[in-house]
Scaffold this active site. Structure first.
Site, PDB file in Angstrom:
ATOM      1  N   CYS A 178       0.847  -1.190   0.000  1.00  0.00           N
ATOM      2  CA  CYS A 178       0.000   0.000   0.000  1.00  0.00           C
ATOM      3  C   CYS A 178       0.880   1.237   0.000  1.00  0.00           C
ATOM      4  O   CYS A 178       2.095   1.147   0.158  1.00  0.00           O
ATOM      5  CB  CYS A 178      -0.956  -0.002   1.186  1.00  0.00           C
ATOM      6  SG  CYS A 178      -0.187   0.205   2.800  1.00  0.00           S
ATOM      7  N   THR A 179       0.258   2.386  -0.234  1.00  0.00           N
ATOM      8  CA  THR A 179       1.011   3.637  -0.177  1.00  0.00           C
ATOM      9  C   THR A 179       0.694   4.333   1.143  1.00  0.00           C
ATOM     10  O   THR A 179      -0.427   4.248   1.656  1.00  0.00           O
ATOM     11  CB  THR A 179       0.659   4.586  -1.345  1.00  0.00           C
ATOM     12  OG1 THR A 179      -0.730   4.830  -1.326  1.00  0.00           O
ATOM     13  CG2 THR A 179       1.061   3.992  -2.674  1.00  0.00           C
TER      14      THR A 179
END
Length: 185
Positions: free
Chosen positions: A60-61
């Site tokens: 994920c970011t």
């Protein structure tokens, strides 16, 4: 409560606190350099939710910014089914640079967060001790500025996670997601 039992409980608590204090914090931590966009490359945890969900997890970011009062706003965007979900967390600074506290509004858990290692432009490793009424758990996150990280950094993450008592089954290098996150995150 019996005084001897109190003493034993006190020593057990002291041992737990001492173990937590043995986890280092980045020397000369510079909060302004850790801000920006990161990819969560690795996740290690001995929590039940991790054991239940690890087969579904993907990279994920995470975007880190500093608030006006010196705390850190941490926004993670991760895939959930066919959509992206965002989670915002406010990490409250402590007297020790690189160490933060967070209380989950949803679960009531208390998090002792430490930036263990970073070179700011390539990677960051973050240790979290999570305490709640049902017990405590440990989590280690490995962030990278890009979707790929050197084998040496991945090995250091694995080694550090093992040093915190996590097993190989509790250590995960997250598979990359599609480019969708890159456009929306």
């Amino acid at each position: 409560m019996h005084p001897t039992l109190l003493g034993v409980l006190g020593l057990a608590l002291l041992g737990t606190l001492r173990a937590q204090d043995s986890v280092p914090v980045q020397t000369d931590f510079q909060q302004d350099k850790i801000v920006g966009r990161w990819y969560t490359i690795g996740l290690a945890s001995n929590s039940n939710w991790f054991k239940d969900k690890k087969h579904l997890m993907k990279m994920c970011t995470t975007v880190i910014s500093t608030t006006a009062d010196g705390n850190m706003e941490v926004t993670s965007t991760y895939p959930k089914g066919d959509r992206c979900e965002k989670r915002n967390s406010l990490y409250i600074k402590t007297e020790q640079p690189g160490r933060f506290s967070y209380t989950s509004p949803r679960w009531g858990s208390k998090h002792d967060i430490r930036v263990v290692e970073t070179n700011y432009e390539e990677y960051a490793m973050v240790f979290t001790q999570i305490s709640k009424s049902t017990g405590s758990s440990t989590m280690v996150l490995l962030y990278s500025r890009t979707k790929l990280l050197s084998p040496e950094r991945l090995e250091r993450f694995t080694q550090f996670s093992r040093e915190q008592g996590l097993t190989d089954e509790e250590i995960l290098i997250l598979p990359p997601t599609g480019e969708r996150l890159g456009r929306h995150g």
